[in-house]
Design a protein around this motif. Sequence first.
Motif, short mmCIF file in Angstrom:
data_model
loop_
_atom_site.label_atom_id
_atom_site.label_comp_id
_atom_site.label_asym_id
_atom_site.label_seq_id
_atom_site.Cartn_x
_atom_site.Cartn_y
_atom_site.Cartn_z
N GLN A 17 0.92 -1.08 0.01
CA GLN A 17 -0.09 -0.20 0.21
C GLN A 17 0.94 1.23 0.07
O GLN A 17 1.97 1.45 0.63
CB GLN A 17 -0.79 -0.19 1.31
CG GLN A 17 -1.76 -1.21 1.15
CD GLN A 17 -2.30 -1.48 2.41
OE1 GLN A 17 -1.74 -2.11 3.24
NE2 GLN A 17 -3.75 -1.10 2.80
N ARG A 18 0.30 2.29 -0.66
CA ARG A 18 1.07 3.47 -0.62
C ARG A 18 1.63 3.86 0.60
O ARG A 18 2.74 4.19 0.71
CB ARG A 18 0.10 4.73 -1.09
CG ARG A 18 -0.18 4.53 -2.64
CD ARG A 18 -1.20 5.63 -2.89
NE ARG A 18 -1.45 5.52 -4.24
CZ ARG A 18 -1.86 6.53 -5.02
NH1 ARG A 18 -1.67 7.62 -4.77
NH2 ARG A 18 -2.58 6.10 -6.42
N LYS A 19 0.92 4.17 1.79
CA LYS A 19 1.40 4.31 3.07
C LYS A 19 2.27 3.35 3.58
O LYS A 19 3.41 3.99 4.43
CB LYS A 19 0.31 4.56 4.09
CG LYS A 19 -0.45 5.71 3.69
CD LYS A 19 0.47 7.09 4.27
CE LYS A 19 -0.38 8.19 3.76
NZ LYS A 19 0.28 9.37 3.94
N GLU A 22 5.88 4.32 2.08
CA GLU A 22 6.64 5.46 2.58
C GLU A 22 7.35 5.11 3.69
O GLU A 22 8.25 6.05 3.93
CB GLU A 22 5.50 6.48 2.88
CG GLU A 22 4.58 7.05 1.81
CD GLU A 22 3.39 7.81 2.13
OE1 GLU A 22 3.47 8.17 3.34
OE2 GLU A 22 2.89 8.41 1.38
N ARG A 23 7.30 4.07 4.11
CA ARG A 23 8.37 3.63 5.35
C ARG A 23 9.67 3.54 4.78
O ARG A 23 10.43 3.25 5.39
CB ARG A 23 7.68 2.42 6.10
CG ARG A 23 6.42 2.86 6.91
CD ARG A 23 5.92 1.57 7.73
NE ARG A 23 6.87 1.36 8.77
CZ ARG A 23 6.85 0.27 9.31
NH1 ARG A 23 6.08 -0.75 8.94
NH2 ARG A 23 7.56 -0.08 10.49
N THR A 75 -2.72 6.53 14.30
CA THR A 75 -2.32 7.27 13.13
C THR A 75 -3.55 7.61 12.16
O THR A 75 -3.43 8.58 11.71
CB THR A 75 -1.30 6.54 12.22
OG1 THR A 75 -2.12 5.37 11.64
CG2 THR A 75 -0.13 6.09 12.98
N LEU A 77 -4.71 5.94 10.08
CA LEU A 77 -4.33 5.46 8.55
C LEU A 77 -5.21 3.93 8.51
O LEU A 77 -5.59 3.27 9.26
CB LEU A 77 -3.18 5.32 8.48
CG LEU A 77 -2.02 6.44 8.27
CD1 LEU A 77 -0.68 5.92 8.23
CD2 LEU A 77 -2.51 7.15 7.18
N PHE A 78 -5.25 3.72 7.37
CA PHE A 78 -5.65 2.38 6.84
C PHE A 78 -7.08 1.94 7.02
O PHE A 78 -7.52 0.98 7.34
CB PHE A 78 -4.86 1.29 7.37
CG PHE A 78 -3.38 1.41 7.16
CD1 PHE A 78 -3.04 1.27 5.73
CD2 PHE A 78 -2.50 1.65 8.07
CE1 PHE A 78 -1.65 1.56 5.38
CE2 PHE A 78 -1.33 1.72 7.79
CZ PHE A 78 -0.56 1.80 6.58
N GLU A 83 -7.17 6.71 1.04
CA GLU A 83 -6.02 6.86 0.52
C GLU A 83 -4.88 6.00 1.07
O GLU A 83 -4.21 5.41 0.21
CB GLU A 83 -5.69 8.43 0.37
CG GLU A 83 -4.21 8.48 -0.39
CD GLU A 83 -3.81 9.96 -0.52
OE1 GLU A 83 -2.49 10.18 -0.48
OE2 GLU A 83 -4.74 10.94 -0.43
N GLY A 84 -4.84 5.90 2.41
CA GLY A 84 -3.72 5.07 2.79
C GLY A 84 -3.90 3.54 2.37
O GLY A 84 -2.83 2.89 2.60
N THR A 85 -5.06 2.98 2.00
CA THR A 85 -5.16 1.43 1.82
C THR A 85 -4.96 1.26 0.39
O THR A 85 -4.92 0.30 0.02
CB THR A 85 -6.41 1.16 2.06
OG1 THR A 85 -7.63 1.93 1.33
CG2 THR A 85 -7.00 1.39 3.59
N HIS A 88 0.11 0.49 -4.11
CA HIS A 88 1.04 1.30 -4.96
C HIS A 88 0.66 1.14 -6.46
O HIS A 88 0.63 0.19 -6.92
CB HIS A 88 2.39 1.12 -4.45
CG HIS A 88 3.29 2.14 -4.91
ND1 HIS A 88 3.78 2.39 -6.09
CD2 HIS A 88 3.82 3.21 -4.03
CE1 HIS A 88 4.70 3.11 -6.44
NE2 HIS A 88 4.75 3.68 -5.23
#
Length: 189
Positions: A17-19, A22-23, A75, A77-78, A83-85, A88
């Motif tokens: 996933q995009r988020k 980012e890690r 956070t 997220l997800f 968007e976080g889910t 990519h």
Amino acid sequence: MTATPQQHTALLVMDFQRKMMERLADPTALLNNVARAIAGARKAGILVIYVGLMFRPGYPEVNEKNIAMGYVKKTGLFIEGGEGTAIHPAVAPLPGETIVAKKRYSAFAGSDLDTVLKAQQVERLVLAGYSTSGVVLSTLREAGDKDYQLTVLSDGCGDTDAEVHQLLMTKVFVRQAEVTTIDEWLKTL
């Protein structure tokens, strides 16, 4: 007509996933590797299934005692559909490819993955995922307990800790799975 081994195989593309990406300082090489694996699987007629961490709004699936998932809840997220889910774009699913929402580290935890695999008569799982010490380790262990045959694509997995990644590939995963590179796996298709 006799079934081919590919008809009983699924490539699991986990937590790309995009988020999540980012890690990593630079996820380009990992994403390019996984894109090659996906293209090869599709060409060979192998089922490609995407797995991602996704929660309902408000995180009703998260117990505050769960340190890792409690952090995710903090956070914000997800959330399903957020968007976080999103997977990519470098490894995005094609229309009609299955996306499974999981609730913990393992691709099986809180998901319908096992139901999908059994419905498709899958016996062998090929694992690609981020992170090696998270989703890949947890999914490998649970899939092994469920009697799936396992292949891990060593260069289709990534972790923020390269030493842990290497240790898992060379000392732990080899006890339950065939560990190979994407190029070597593609030669067998």
